[in-house]
Design an enzyme around this catalytic site. Structure first.
Site, PDB file in Angstrom:
ATOM      1  N   ARG A 182       8.940  22.986 -29.216  1.00 15.16           N
ATOM      2  CA  ARG A 182       8.640  23.164 -27.791  1.00 15.16           C
ATOM      3  C   ARG A 182       8.585  24.629 -27.382  1.00 15.16           C
ATOM      4  O   ARG A 182       7.911  24.960 -26.403  1.00 15.16           O
ATOM      5  CB  ARG A 182       9.642  22.392 -26.922  1.00 15.16           C
ATOM      6  CG  ARG A 182       9.374  20.911 -26.958  1.00 15.16           C
ATOM      7  CD  ARG A 182      10.186  20.113 -25.950  1.00 15.16           C
ATOM      8  NE  ARG A 182       9.794  18.704 -26.031  1.00 15.16           N
ATOM      9  CZ  ARG A 182      10.586  17.683 -25.756  1.00 15.16           C
ATOM     10  NH1 ARG A 182      11.835  17.883 -25.370  1.00 15.16           N
ATOM     11  NH2 ARG A 182      10.139  16.447 -25.846  1.00 15.16           N
ATOM     12  N   ARG A 184      11.312  15.535 -38.517  1.00 10.47           N
ATOM     13  CA  ARG A 184      12.455  16.100 -37.774  1.00 10.47           C
ATOM     14  C   ARG A 184      13.735  16.058 -38.614  1.00 10.47           C
ATOM     15  O   ARG A 184      13.905  15.183 -39.462  1.00 10.47           O
ATOM     16  CB  ARG A 184      12.624  15.353 -36.434  1.00 10.47           C
ATOM     17  CG  ARG A 184      11.442  15.640 -35.514  1.00 10.47           C
ATOM     18  CD  ARG A 184      11.568  14.956 -34.185  1.00 10.47           C
ATOM     19  NE  ARG A 184      12.700  15.453 -33.418  1.00 10.47           N
ATOM     20  CZ  ARG A 184      13.133  14.890 -32.298  1.00 10.47           C
ATOM     21  NH1 ARG A 184      12.537  13.806 -31.834  1.00 10.47           N
ATOM     22  NH2 ARG A 184      14.162  15.398 -31.652  1.00 10.47           N
ATOM     23  N   SER A 236      25.228  18.108 -29.620  1.00 12.09           N
ATOM     24  CA  SER A 236      24.160  17.111 -29.610  1.00 12.09           C
ATOM     25  C   SER A 236      24.733  15.725 -29.374  1.00 12.09           C
ATOM     26  O   SER A 236      25.617  15.272 -30.106  1.00 12.09           O
ATOM     27  CB  SER A 236      23.429  17.147 -30.961  1.00 12.09           C
ATOM     28  OG  SER A 236      22.770  15.915 -31.187  1.00 12.09           O
ATOM     29  N   SER A 246      17.851   7.354 -22.722  1.00 10.03           N
ATOM     30  CA  SER A 246      19.090   7.432 -23.499  1.00 10.03           C
ATOM     31  C   SER A 246      19.924   6.159 -23.333  1.00 10.03           C
ATOM     32  O   SER A 246      20.438   5.597 -24.306  1.00 10.03           O
ATOM     33  CB  SER A 246      19.937   8.621 -23.040  1.00 10.03           C
ATOM     34  OG  SER A 246      19.298   9.818 -23.361  1.00 10.03           O
ATOM     35  N   ARG A 265       6.732  15.173 -23.283  1.00  9.02           N
ATOM     36  CA  ARG A 265       7.165  16.063 -22.185  1.00  9.02           C
ATOM     37  C   ARG A 265       6.206  17.238 -21.987  1.00  9.02           C
ATOM     38  O   ARG A 265       6.082  17.782 -20.894  1.00  9.02           O
ATOM     39  CB  ARG A 265       8.596  16.554 -22.424  1.00  9.02           C
ATOM     40  CG  ARG A 265       9.590  15.402 -22.445  1.00  9.02           C
ATOM     41  CD  ARG A 265      11.008  15.842 -22.203  1.00  9.02           C
ATOM     42  NE  ARG A 265      11.936  14.835 -22.691  1.00  9.02           N
ATOM     43  CZ  ARG A 265      12.319  13.752 -22.012  1.00  9.02           C
ATOM     44  NH1 ARG A 265      11.852  13.529 -20.803  1.00  9.02           N
ATOM     45  NH2 ARG A 265      13.166  12.895 -22.537  1.00  9.02           N
ATOM     46  N   LYS A 312      12.487  19.507 -31.374  1.00 12.67           N
ATOM     47  CA  LYS A 312      12.313  18.309 -30.533  1.00 12.67           C
ATOM     48  C   LYS A 312      11.032  17.596 -30.982  1.00 12.67           C
ATOM     49  O   LYS A 312      10.582  17.786 -32.101  1.00 12.67           O
ATOM     50  CB  LYS A 312      12.266  18.726 -29.059  1.00 12.67           C
ATOM     51  CG  LYS A 312      13.620  19.181 -28.532  1.00 12.67           C
ATOM     52  CD  LYS A 312      14.593  18.026 -28.493  1.00 12.67           C
ATOM     53  CE  LYS A 312      15.983  18.460 -28.087  1.00 12.67           C
ATOM     54  NZ  LYS A 312      16.967  17.387 -28.290  1.00 12.67           N
ATOM     55  N   ASP A 326      16.008  18.646 -22.208  1.00  7.92           N
ATOM     56  CA  ASP A 326      14.778  17.846 -22.101  1.00  7.92           C
ATOM     57  C   ASP A 326      13.892  18.287 -20.934  1.00  7.92           C
ATOM     58  O   ASP A 326      12.695  17.989 -20.909  1.00  7.92           O
ATOM     59  CB  ASP A 326      15.125  16.363 -21.913  1.00  7.92           C
ATOM     60  CG  ASP A 326      15.733  15.758 -23.172  1.00  7.92           C
ATOM     61  OD1 ASP A 326      15.532  16.330 -24.267  1.00  7.92           O
ATOM     62  OD2 ASP A 326      16.408  14.721 -23.059  1.00  7.92           O
ATOM     63  N   ARG A 351      20.764   2.936 -26.077  1.00  9.82           N
ATOM     64  CA  ARG A 351      22.157   2.568 -26.353  1.00  9.82           C
ATOM     65  C   ARG A 351      22.416   1.103 -26.038  1.00  9.82           C
ATOM     66  O   ARG A 351      23.202   0.435 -26.714  1.00  9.82           O
ATOM     67  CB  ARG A 351      23.107   3.497 -25.572  1.00  9.82           C
ATOM     68  CG  ARG A 351      23.160   4.903 -26.206  1.00  9.82           C
ATOM     69  CD  ARG A 351      23.726   5.938 -25.252  1.00  9.82           C
ATOM     70  NE  ARG A 351      23.960   7.231 -25.884  1.00  9.82           N
ATOM     71  CZ  ARG A 351      23.003   8.136 -26.153  1.00  9.82           C
ATOM     72  NH1 ARG A 351      21.736   7.877 -25.866  1.00  9.82           N
ATOM     73  NH2 ARG A 351      23.316   9.293 -26.715  1.00  9.82           N
TER      74      ARG A 351
HETATM   75  C1  S3P Z   1      19.521  12.320 -26.439  1.00  9.67           C
HETATM   76  C2  S3P Z   1      20.115  13.514 -26.737  1.00  9.67           C
HETATM   77  C3  S3P Z   1      19.386  14.795 -26.723  1.00  9.67           C
HETATM   78  C4  S3P Z   1      18.082  14.689 -25.948  1.00  9.67           C
HETATM   79  C5  S3P Z   1      17.300  13.461 -26.321  1.00  9.67           C
HETATM   80  C6  S3P Z   1      18.113  12.216 -26.025  1.00  9.67           C
HETATM   81  C7  S3P Z   1      20.328  11.092 -26.512  1.00  9.67           C
HETATM   82  O1  S3P Z   1      19.097  15.179 -28.045  1.00  9.67           O
HETATM   83  O2  S3P Z   1      17.303  15.836 -26.167  1.00  9.67           O
HETATM   84  O3  S3P Z   1      16.101  13.400 -25.598  1.00  9.67           O
HETATM   85  O4  S3P Z   1      19.916  10.054 -25.976  1.00  9.67           O
HETATM   86  O5  S3P Z   1      21.417  11.135 -27.102  1.00  9.67           O
HETATM   87  P1  S3P Z   1      20.163  15.994 -28.961  1.00  9.67           P
HETATM   88  O6  S3P Z   1      21.341  15.141 -29.145  1.00  9.67           O
HETATM   89  O7  S3P Z   1      19.443  16.226 -30.249  1.00  9.67           O
HETATM   90  O8  S3P Z   1      20.441  17.258 -28.216  1.00  9.67           O
END
Ligand code: S3P
Length: 434
Positions: free
Chosen positions: A350, A122, A167, A25, A391, A346, A319, A29
């Site tokens: 899952r 998705r 989210s 994550s 995963r 996801k 996750d 970013r």
């Molecule tokens: C993430 C947010 C989550 C997570 C993903 C990474 C992120 O998803 O499941 O692996 O980096 O912002 P969601 O925002 O869809 O819940």
């Protein structure tokens, strides 16, 4: 199709692990937020995995000068983001696609985002719909719900948006759009999702404040008046990657694992708290706190795990649920996961894939629309297909420590944790076949 055969563990293990993959994550970013700064961002321990390298490649196509030296990446943003002649390929990464969608909506130019066959299925309406409502010109298959997405970026209106889902991807996409809106915007989610975007952007000088309006807490985002400060960051290890080895220790009599320099952000370590509730012995050792709290986590076997109920704080452990399902399948009594419908959209469905996989391993499982109930028992050797989901591949590899396991389609592990099998091989035998 590459497959792995994981051998049943012969003796307990003790592992001190300083090379858990860097946080996915935060790495995504870094690649994106550096584009909003002036100067040279320095990122140490950037995750060199397919998903995050795709985000870095996109930053280059948008005009950033990127230099890589080992795990050190420097990113120098262009004076103005360039309209690329190429299609921007996010690979398997939902985070890449959703966040870039928000960022590019407010930038002049034409941009096309696509991804692999899984990502193209998705749902994207969760970001494209609120973005369209503030004037973003975004389109794609199914009325803008599926990639490839075409964005014609430009001026955006400010917004007041209460998200129907918790989210971090939706929140981050909307924050990035708000930075290019005509005045202050307000965003709210009912439960705090991971907060890396707020922390990092604030650290870079953005004005993102928590405010109370009508008795509710909102994030107030002020549009950028000037470029942000460049990032200077060391990316911690990813707690969701480390968690596979936490589960390995919690299910193996006599085992212990130390995960070094890992993010201790409370929105990211809830699965470890659940493992503690199940009876594992876990301690946390804070070492630094710049953009994020970072430290070591010690996990040790502490007897057979007990069944547990997981029905809240879902966004904080979404996750890790596949790996947690392996721990649940070995626990005494049953464990229930609910309010986790998000699992269905996801990298794979899952819920369906976990239920099917555990049943193949001889575990009794009930499937719900928003989760499952797992009756702890004895895991048996099986052949499990990952469905292209990293995963799932890694979780069932960990189950292999107990009963031996054959996992089909393991190439997806490279999206987030390329050295996963190297670490697993420090504990047990792994054979690969093409
Ligand atoms: C993430 C947010 C989550 C997570 C993903 C990474 C992120 O998803 O499941 O692996 O980096 O912002 P969601 O925002 O869809 O819940």
């Amino acid at each position: 199709m590459k497959r792995a055969k994981v051998a049943k563990l012969k003796k307990p293990f003790s592992l001190e692990c300083a090379d858990i993959a860097a946080d996915k994550s935060i790495s995504h970013r870094c690649a994106m937020f550096a584009l909003l700064s002036r100067g040279r961002s320095k990122i140490k321990n950037f995750l060199m995995a397919e998903d995050t390298l795709a985000s870095l490649e996109i930053a280059k196509l948008l005009g950033a000068a990127v230099e890589q030296n080992g795990d050190m990446v420097t990113i120098e943003a262009p004076l103005e983001i360039k309209e690329p002649a190429e299609i921007l390929d996010c690979g398997n990464a939902g985070t890449g696609m959703r966040l870039y969608c928000g960022l590019l909506s407010g930038i002049d130019g034409s941009f096309v985002l696509t991804g692999d066959k899984y990502l193209r299925e998705r749902p994207m309406a969760r970001v494209t719909k609120p973005l369209r409502a503030i004037g973003a010109r975004v389109d794609g298959r199914e009325e803008g719900n599926k990639a490839p997405l075409h964005i014609r970026g430009g001026k955006l209106k400010s917004f007041v948006y209460e998200s129907p889902i918790d989210s971090a991807q939706v929140k981050s996409a909307l924050i990035l759009a708000a930075l290019h809106a005509n005045s202050k915007s307000l965003y709210r989610e009912s439960f705090l999702s991971r907060d890396h975007s707020e922390r990092m952007l604030r650290g870079m000088g953005a004005k993102i404040e928590s405010v109370i309006k009508d008795g509710k807490e909102w994030l107030e985002i002020t549009p950028l008046e000037k470029p942000l400060e460049p990032l200077e960051i060391t990316v911690p290890a990813d707690p969701s990657s480390g968690f596979f080895f936490a589960v390995a220790a919690a299910i193996t009599p006599g085992a212990e694992v130390i995960l070094k320099n890992i993010s201790l952000n409370p929105t990211r370590i809830e699965a470890y708290r659940v493992l503690e509730r199940m009876g594992a012995s876990i301690s946390y050792h804070l070492k630094e706190d710049k953009y994020e709290p970072i430290g070591d986590i010690h996990i040790a076997y502490n007897g057979r795990l007990k069944g547990v109920m997981v029905d809240s704080k879902i966004a904080w452990l979404i996750d890790e649920l596949p790996a947690l399902a392996i721990a649940m399948s070995l626990a005494e009594g049953s464990s229930t996961v609910c309010n986790a419908k998000e699992l269905r959209v996801k990298e794979s469905d899952r819920i369906a894939v976990i239920v099917d996989g555990l049943r193949r391993c001889g575990i009794e499982v009930e499937e719900y629309e928003d989760g499952y109930r797992i009756y702890g028992g004895e895991l048996k050797h099986a052949v499990i297909n990952s469905h292209g989901d990293h995963r799932i591949a890694m979780s069932f590899s960990i189950a292999g420590l107990i009963c031996g396991m054959e996992i089909e389609d393991i190439a997806c592990v490279d999206t987030s944790f390329p050295n996963f099998f190297d670490i697993l091989q420090q504990i047990t035998g792994v054979e690969f076949e093409d």
